[in-house]
Write an enzyme that holds these catalytic residues in place. Structure first.
Site, mmCIF file in Angstrom:
data_model
loop_
_atom_site.group_PDB
_atom_site.id
_atom_site.type_symbol
_atom_site.label_atom_id
_atom_site.label_comp_id
_atom_site.label_asym_id
_atom_site.label_seq_id
_atom_site.Cartn_x
_atom_site.Cartn_y
_atom_site.Cartn_z
ATOM 1 N N GLU A 233 -13.819 -10.031 -13.086
ATOM 2 C CA GLU A 233 -15.118 -10.661 -13.348
ATOM 3 C C GLU A 233 -16.154 -10.280 -12.290
ATOM 4 O O GLU A 233 -16.846 -11.138 -11.731
ATOM 5 C CB GLU A 233 -14.953 -12.191 -13.448
ATOM 6 N N ASP A 312 -6.927 -17.894 -20.421
ATOM 7 C CA ASP A 312 -7.607 -18.576 -19.317
ATOM 8 C C ASP A 312 -7.568 -20.090 -19.523
ATOM 9 O O ASP A 312 -8.575 -20.679 -19.904
ATOM 10 C CB ASP A 312 -9.067 -18.073 -19.280
ATOM 11 N N GLU A 340 -11.501 -27.595 -16.853
ATOM 12 C CA GLU A 340 -12.565 -26.710 -17.330
ATOM 13 C C GLU A 340 -12.651 -26.689 -18.862
ATOM 14 O O GLU A 340 -13.723 -26.883 -19.425
ATOM 15 C CB GLU A 340 -12.334 -25.293 -16.798
HETATM 16 C C1 GCU Z 1 -12.474 -18.630 -15.489
HETATM 17 C C2 GCU Z 1 -13.577 -19.516 -14.995
HETATM 18 C C3 GCU Z 1 -14.314 -18.902 -13.858
HETATM 19 C C4 GCU Z 1 -13.319 -18.483 -12.770
HETATM 20 C C5 GCU Z 1 -12.226 -17.616 -13.359
HETATM 21 C C6 GCU Z 1 -11.102 -17.297 -12.390
HETATM 22 O O1 GCU Z 1 -12.991 -17.509 -16.110
HETATM 23 O O2 GCU Z 1 -14.467 -19.796 -16.060
HETATM 24 O O3 GCU Z 1 -15.234 -19.840 -13.366
HETATM 25 O O4 GCU Z 1 -13.964 -17.823 -11.754
HETATM 26 O O5 GCU Z 1 -11.645 -18.265 -14.437
HETATM 27 O O6 GCU Z 1 -10.029 -17.844 -12.574
HETATM 28 O O7 GCU Z 1 -11.269 -16.512 -11.481
#
Ligand code: GCU
Length: 606
Positions: A233, A312, A340
């Site tokens: 990400e 996730d 979440e």
């Molecule tokens: C999910 C989450 C993010 C987080 C990511 C992770 O995508 O929405 O906020 O950073 O997980 O586990 O790194």
């Protein structure tokens, strides 16, 4: 301050020297007479022997003595009699809490207020609250606390730099509780210091990390290690230099090895810029594709931290195949206490039934550690919803012993937190244990997940992610819904051992709750009980809403003390609204697409 023991016994003093000292204090305070037989070789393990004069002989390492003391105290509070000797050793070495706290005081996916550790770009905490947290962790058997977000935003890099003394002071506070700090690091950090790259094979980069590790361990000799989110990400990582994740993790491992530190390397790596038109990429396959081929190439002090499911933290996902397929690598399973996708600590969602299902699938020695994303914040009650603390406590018990019985663990938490009559305790335990299934019913159906409002992840939006770039599609059309992940489809199921392929591969056999995770099925598909798929979707949603109403009624009859009573009432009102939204939106969505009426004629809005 509301975290189980603190409800019932006064807080702990500031001048503790170590875990055995704390254990003595706690036992004295609880009126329990004990003699210690310290045996450092036992580490966290312990033995308790009752003596004829009513005292106890405790044997264990420093932390073992502390865990034994908490076992005695919590047992006595819960009305247990200790007639015979007891002994215990944790199943997992590192029992971690990962806080996703940013230094500006915000918490990524935090639902209990602001950070307990940071504010306005600096370290800032209330020492009393740290001790409450340390005590809560120790009494649940947890031993590692990573304080900063895995997404390391500026100025969190400075925790390894000029904020190091502040971090060392925080580590001192947690030490008597047997809790070691851990730190999330930014893989590109050397580049802040004049090193021209972060390439793990570049000697200058390696030297920088070695020097840094020496500096960090001089300040915090018992730091548990570094937590790393790399090439995930948008975070920097070894891929930028054409290196793989073993190159990256092993480079850090070499730097931490002289000090006994671990590199906990997250495996949440997938293409987060997928084109929804691309039907060949199937996101759940990503972790396996990146890591399985590296099995056996990681250093002994690297632990790969794998999310429990391949997506996730959805309400229902199968166990990640990576947790089954890396026999020559240290693994940790990652779960998420922060709600979440599971109701933002507004909706009730007790997780232990879900963890039990995961552990049932997990071969005994496939993981050596466990981590949970924190549900903590600076709200007065620490977890936003007072009943969400049950997840923190029972996580600790499961991390110590995955055989822990779900009902006993939940009941223990209730007894440590409140004083209710036995029937009320039983009712509350029942409600908590059923809360996950209820939530599952009114949200996205049968393992499909992802029908949440984009970004916030609270409330329904069935196609919110459908034409987006996150790889989380359901592809519902007028005839069918789901993605075929069998051998004939995306091939995701091929990543599993034979027993899993048999269990999930045939829609006629696949457990209902996983049907739409693994299969694309027409609405007319006949479920095992004879209902059609579409009818099952409608029924689950109507039932989920009805059961939420029952839950609200039964919860209202339990005499919670203030301020919990007010918070619980207010959040239940929001949950009722949320359940209603989910039920109507999901049913309408499928009704409009399929045109199939509900065979019981209930209201579906067109
Ligand atoms: C999910 C989450 C993010 C987080 C990511 C992770 O995508 O929405 O906020 O950073 O997980 O586990 O790194």
């Amino acid at each position: 301050m509301n975290l189980w023991l603190n409800r019932l016994v006064p807080s702990v003093p500031a001048d503790l020297t170590g875990p055995a000292d704390l254990a003595r204090y706690e036992l004295n305070n609880a009126g329990i007479r004990a003699e210690f037989n310290e045996n450092s070789a036992m580490g966290d393990a312990w033995r308790v022997e009752p003596r004829l004069d009513g005292s106890f002989l405790l044997t264990g390492g420093q932390t073992g003595l502390l865990y034994a003391s908490y076992r005695l105290i919590t047992g006595l509070v819960c009305g247990e009699e200790f007639l015979g000797s007891l002994s215990s050793a944790p199943k997992y070495a590192l029992r971690m809490i990962n806080c996703w706290d940013n230094m500006d005081g915000s918490i990524e996916r935090g639902y209990a207020g602001r950070s307990l550790f940071f504010r306005d770009g600096r370290i800032s905490y209330d020492p009393d609250r740290m001790r409450t947290l340390g005590r809560a962790m120790a009494s649940a058997g947890l031993n590692v606390l990573c304080v900063n977000n895995v997404n390391v935003h500026d100025p969190a890099q400075r925790l390894l730099e000029d904020f190091l003394p502040g971090l060392a002071a925080l580590a001192d506070l947690f030490r008597p509780f047997g809790v070691r700090l851990m730190l999330s690091i930014d893989f590109s950090q050397p580049m802040r210091h004049g090193v021209s790259s972060a390439d793990p094979l570049d000697p200058a980069v390696r030297a920088w990390w070695k020097e840094t590790a020496a500096r960090v361990y001089a300040a915090i000799p018992d730091l548990a290690g570094f937590l790393v989110k790399a090439d995930s990400e948008g975070r920097p990582g070894p891929f930028s230099y054409g290196r793989n994740h073993a190159d990256g993790a092993n480079m850090l491992a070499e730097a931490l090895k002289p000090f006994g530190g671990y590199v906990v390397w997250r495996c949440f790596v997938y293409n987060c810029r997928q084109d929804w038109r691309d039907t060949r990429t199937d996101r759940p396959k990503a972790a396996w594709d990146h890591y399985a081929c590296l099995d056996g190439t990681f250093a002994g002090n690297v632990i790969l931290q794998v999310k429990h499911g391949p997506f996730d933290f959805q309400v229902r996902e199968p166990l990640s195949p990576l947790l089954l397929g890396m026999k020559h690598t240290n693994l940790a399973m990652e779960i998420q206490l922060a709600q979440e996708y599971t109701g933002h600590q507004i909706d009730l969602y007790t997780m232990i039934p879900m963890w039990k299902e995961l552990f049932d699938e997990l071969p005994a020695d496939s993981i050596m550690s466990i981590a949970a994303v924190s549900n903590l914040g600076d709200d007065e009650n620490y977890t936003g919803h007072p009943l969400a603390a049950v997840n923190l406590y029972t996580y600790g018990l499961m991390a110590w012993d995955p055989e822990t019985d779900a009902k006993e663990a939940v009941t223990r938490w209730i007894r440590l937190t409140y004083r209710f009559a036995p029937e009320q305790e039983q009712t509350l335990a029942g409600l908590l244990l059923s809360s996950r299934r209820i939530y599952e019913k009114y949200t996205a159906p049968l393992g499909i997940g992802w029908m949440v409002t984009p970004h916030s992840h609270y409330g329904p939006n069935p196609s919110g992610y459908e034409y987006d770039l996150w790889g989380t599609y359901h592809k519902a059309d007028r005839n069918a819904v789901g993605i075929d992940r069998t051998h004939a489809g995306t091939g995701y199921l091929d990543q599993y051992p034979e027993s899993f392929r048999t269990k999930y591969g045939d829609p006629a056999v696949c457990p209902d709750l996983f049907l739409l995770f693994f299969h694309r099925l027409p609405y007319s598909f006949r479920m095992k009980d004879g209902r059609t798929l579409i009818q099952r979707i409608y029924d689950d949603h109507f039932e989920g809403l009805e059961e939420t109403r029952d839950l609200a009624r039964e919860l209202a009859a339990i005499p919670f003390p203030e301020p919990d009573a007010t918070v619980i009432r207010a959040r239940m009102k929001l949950q009722l609204y949320n359940a209603g939204e989910w039920c109507d939106v999901i049913n309408t969505f499928f009704h409009r697409l399929s045109g199939v009426p509900d065979d019981r004629g209930r209201i579906i809005y067109d």
